[in-house]
Design an enzyme around this catalytic site. Structure first.
Site: not given
Ligand code: ADE
Length: 243
Positions: A97, A124, A162, A177
């Protein structure tokens, strides 16, 4: 292109949960492409590189605090072994993150490369020295915290696969897209022409391709302005820097 000179896009994944792979990628478009050899997947079980009788992969953080940290020596060994099975110089990515946000530009860059090595964290996090020593690039799939990098790795792989040549076999199908031209995608309609009193916009059955194209562009711009004005601002900044 003949089968012999087809290039396989190579993914290597390091995880404590090897049974999670190929996971979602075993099905549909990605699954068919995997079976067809358009991409390959090698999964490394981090536990195999653990230390001691119990194959320990983590320890408490120096300085104290909650949770456990994945050991740098264990991860560095797993990265070296996994990299040896992949084309040279593939990007080494640690899903986290804290990372740079994944977007369609980055996905397209990865699809044009020869493959990726993906490190999935748990607990963690990972000892900072493994990130620097193994030259891991940190990438995030969004501003929320998952319980580990495995789902994020599958998101990244799905988005890349893809786009690989021969997966859809039609570059045109990606031209509109969402994000391909910095805009969200225009709305789509199919049969029936009238759905509980909600009719397909007349322009789409006009057969006038120029009008249809203009209508779709306008819709895409309006949607983007309403939902993601940040994308328009980014586009403006890019145009400005080009001039
Ligand atoms: N691991 C945990 N949360 C993540 C996120 N948002 N993106 C990528 N990897 C993660």
């Amino acid at each position: 292109m003949t089968a012999s000179n087809k290039q396989t896009w190579s993914a290597g994944v390091i995880t404590l949960f090897p049974n999670m792979f190929p996971g979602l990628l075993a099905e549909s478009l990605a699954g068919k492409a995997l079976a067809a050899g358009i991409w390959s997947l090698s999964v490394t079980d981090l536990r195999d590189f653990g230390v001691g009788k119990h194959r320990k992969v983590d320890d408490p953080p120096f300085g104290g605090g909650a949770g456990m940290v994945l050991r740098g020596d264990v991860m560095a060994a797993a990265v070296a072994a996994t990299a040896a099975q992949l084309p040279q110089n593939v990007r080494r990515i640690y899903l986290s993150p804290r990372g740079k946000p994944l977007n369609q530009n980055l996905v397209a860059d990865l699809a044009e490369s020869t493959g990726v090595l993906l490190v999935c964290g748990r607990y963690e996090g990972l000892d900072e020295r493994a990130i620097t020593a193994s030259k891991l690039e940190e990438i995030s799939i969004g501003d929320y915290v998952l319980s580990g990098g495995e789902v994020a790795a599958q998101v990244l792989l799905d988005a890349v696969i893809r786009l690989l040549p021969e997966v859809i076999g039609n570059a045109e199908s990606h031209r509109h897209d969402s994000f391909a031209d910095g805009l969200l995608e225009h709305p789509h309609y199919t049969h029936p022409r009238d759905l509980a009193g909600d009719a397909v916009p007349e322009v789409l059955i006009s057969g006038d391709h120029a009008r249809i194209e203009a209508w779709r562009r306008k819709q895409a711009e309006a949607l983007t302005r309403a939902r993601r004005p940040d994308l328009l601002e980014m586009q403006k900044a890019r145009d400005k820097s080009k001039n």
